[in-house]
Design a protein around this motif. Structure first.
Motif, short mmCIF file in Angstrom:
data_model
loop_
_atom_site.label_atom_id
_atom_site.label_comp_id
_atom_site.label_asym_id
_atom_site.label_seq_id
_atom_site.Cartn_x
_atom_site.Cartn_y
_atom_site.Cartn_z
N ASN A 1 46.24 45.33 38.24
CA ASN A 1 46.87 44.09 38.20
C ASN A 1 45.69 42.90 38.39
O ASN A 1 45.87 42.40 39.32
N GLU A 2 45.39 42.39 37.29
CA GLU A 2 44.23 41.34 37.51
C GLU A 2 44.67 39.99 37.52
O GLU A 2 44.05 39.23 37.57
N SER A 3 46.12 39.92 37.27
CA SER A 3 46.77 38.75 37.29
C SER A 3 46.73 38.10 38.47
O SER A 3 46.77 37.02 38.63
N GLN A 4 46.48 38.77 39.91
CA GLN A 4 46.26 38.34 41.12
C GLN A 4 44.84 37.83 41.32
O GLN A 4 44.69 37.98 42.37
N ASN A 5 44.10 37.08 40.58
CA ASN A 5 43.00 36.52 40.71
C ASN A 5 43.14 35.00 40.78
O ASN A 5 44.19 34.64 40.34
N PRO A 6 42.20 34.15 41.37
CA PRO A 6 42.50 32.81 41.55
C PRO A 6 43.18 31.83 40.20
O PRO A 6 43.93 30.99 40.36
N THR A 7 42.76 32.15 39.26
CA THR A 7 43.22 31.58 38.12
C THR A 7 43.88 32.58 37.07
O THR A 7 44.19 32.27 36.10
N TRP A 8 44.48 33.76 37.62
CA TRP A 8 45.60 34.50 37.28
C TRP A 8 45.12 35.29 36.30
O TRP A 8 45.71 35.79 35.27
N SER A 9 43.75 35.56 36.19
CA SER A 9 43.16 36.52 35.03
C SER A 9 41.81 37.19 35.61
O SER A 9 41.27 36.44 36.58
N PHE A 10 41.43 38.38 35.13
CA PHE A 10 40.27 38.79 35.44
C PHE A 10 39.08 37.90 35.26
O PHE A 10 37.74 38.25 35.87
N LYS A 11 39.03 36.93 34.18
CA LYS A 11 37.83 36.13 34.15
C LYS A 11 37.10 35.71 35.38
O LYS A 11 36.03 35.59 35.13
N ASP A 12 37.77 35.37 36.25
CA ASP A 12 37.47 34.71 37.61
C ASP A 12 36.13 35.59 38.30
O ASP A 12 35.24 35.01 38.70
N ARG A 13 36.17 36.93 37.99
CA ARG A 13 35.19 37.88 38.47
C ARG A 13 33.87 37.42 37.80
O ARG A 13 32.69 37.09 38.48
N GLY A 14 33.75 37.14 36.60
CA GLY A 14 32.57 36.89 35.75
C GLY A 14 32.17 35.67 35.73
O GLY A 14 31.06 35.32 35.89
N THR A 15 33.38 34.67 36.14
CA THR A 15 33.00 33.28 36.09
C THR A 15 32.03 33.02 37.40
O THR A 15 31.05 32.25 37.39
N LEU A 16 32.47 33.69 38.45
CA LEU A 16 31.84 33.39 39.68
C LEU A 16 30.61 33.84 39.50
O LEU A 16 29.46 32.92 39.94
N LEU A 17 30.07 35.09 39.00
CA LEU A 17 28.70 35.46 38.81
C LEU A 17 28.02 34.53 37.84
O LEU A 17 26.85 34.32 38.23
N GLY A 18 28.50 34.18 36.98
CA GLY A 18 27.79 33.23 36.03
C GLY A 18 27.49 31.90 36.66
O GLY A 18 26.26 31.24 36.46
N ILE A 19 28.61 31.39 37.17
CA ILE A 19 28.12 30.05 38.16
C ILE A 19 27.13 30.34 39.13
O ILE A 19 26.25 29.30 39.17
N LEU A 20 27.14 31.12 39.86
CA LEU A 20 26.13 31.41 40.87
C LEU A 20 24.85 31.80 40.22
O LEU A 20 23.54 31.36 40.50
#
Ligand SMILES: [Zn+2]
Length: 397
Positions: free
Chosen positions: A96-115
């Protein structure tokens, strides 16, 4: 930091990771961070350990700090025991990836991209998004004090716009062909010094690896038979498969699950190429589906998903909008409200089971990419009923 390379998924051309190169300068196919073949999970008694601290060994090219997180990952793997009985499947789970900070799996990759963007000295990040990625990039840009540039479709639903704008990005509605916008943004990024964290850039794919890592831990390293992934651009499914491969190389698991690419019939360029046994995808004409989050007529990682499925032994399936809504209802009966795109895997599973392509003694994980509140206009497809009574007559129910 360790020296790590990017390799082209098409022609194996090599580049250093200390550059922002998302597509191969030789053949145009997506670049990918080299496979990490050794590593351990860092177990901690500290409840505040963040996702990247835990899997630090598998991201040797980044400096990872305790505060560099909005709390992404560590999402539940929910056993769908009612559906197991109904569908006659031995073990069925929803990641259930809706339990991420902005409610989707995208946050995992966004963090890596930003870093990665920060490590290369960028001050601006951007994205081209139909839905989940836009709020994710805008949110993480705020957290990391970067400017963000978000390009969305001109016909984006109003209900999706405000949840992006709340993070105060520079948002542009763009008229014109959405598929071409992806490629134009990469050019724009070079000219304007914006690091585009688009759907399948190497660091976003790296983020999706962690979905596979977590699943391995959550099933006590007894790897499932099948992982069914709703697929649009192709970055997430690539990352998940890569995660399993890395854990196998590192000796943490014995085998790799079969990966199933699930699409909506109304926009299924990868499925179409797969069933026609083609090596390259073609633009899908007149796409239309209720699963907007996976409506990409020309997936930039489409060809690589086809190559990956061949290596993995996985396959594809496509389902109709009615089947997606039916799956959404069934998911709600399990107490889970997921967005239509996230119900495509369940719809695909039902079809594959009925066609005898999935065995009943299987262990299956459905990837639920985002939450139902992302797309509330789906309620129009339902006849949702309530009762109205007077306080005095409450005993009559
Ligand atoms: Zn290449």
């Amino acid at each position: 930091m360790m020296e790590v390379n990017l390799y082209c998924t098409g022609c194996n051309h090599k580049e250093n990771i200390n550059k922002n190169i998302s597509r191969c300068p030789k053949c145009g196919e997506p670049m990918e961070v080299e496979l990490k073949t050794k590593g351990k999970i860092k177990y901690s008694k500290n409840i505040g350990q963040n996702l990247l601290e835990k899997y630090q060994n598998f991201f040797p090219y980044l400096d990872i700090k305790k505060e560099d997180t909005l709390g992404e990952g560590f999402t539940p793997l929910v056993k769908l025991d009612n559906l197991e009985k109904k569908l006659d499947i031995k073990n069925l789970y929803l990641k259930n990836e809706s339990q991420n900070p902005t409610w989707s799996f995208k946050d995992r990759g966004t963090l890596l991209g930003i870093l990665h963007a920060k490590s290369l000295g960028y001050k601006k990040v951007g994205t081209v998004s139909t839905g989940n990625m836009a709020p994710s990039v805008a949110a993480y840009a705020s957290k990391f004090n970067m400017k963000s540039y978000v390009f969305v479709k001109d016909n984006i639903a109003e209900e999706k716009l405000n949840p992006i704008l709340i993070y105060n990005p520079n948002l542009y509605k763009v008229k014109g062909d959405y598929g071409s916008l992806y490629y134009k943004s990469l050019k724009l990024g070079k000219e304007k010094d914006i690091y585009f964290i688009n759907s399948d850039v190497p660091l976003r794919v790296e983020g999706s690896k962690t979905i596979a890592y977590e699943i391995c831990e959550q099933v006590d390293f007894k790897v499932p038979d099948y992982i069914i992934v709703p697929t649009s651009a192709g970055g997430n499914i690539r990352g998940i498969e890569k995660g399993f491969r890395e854990f196998k190389e590192a000796g943490l698991i014995d085998n790799i699950p079969k990966i199933i690419c699930a699409q909506s019939e109304g926009c299924s360029p990868i499925h179409k190429a797969y069933v026609q046994n083609r090596e390259e995808i073609e633009r899908f004409k007149n796409p239309y589906t209720i699963a907007h989050a996976i409506e990409n007529p020309l997936p930039p990682s489409g060809n690589q998903v086809l190559r990956m499925l061949k290596r993995n032994g996985g396959f594809t399936e496509a389902v109709k909008d009615e089947e997606i809504i039916n799956a959404q209802k069934m998911m709600a009966e399990e107490g889970l409200f997921m967005q239509p795109a996230s119900c495509v895997p369940l719809a695909a599973l039902i079809k594959l089971k009925n066609n005898g392509k999935i065995e009943k003694d299987s262990t299956i994980v459905l990837i639920g990419t985002g939450g139902g509140l992302k797309y509330t206009s789906v309620f129009d497809k339902y006849e949702l009923k309530y009762n109205q009574i007077d306080l005095e007559s409450i005993n009559n129910i």
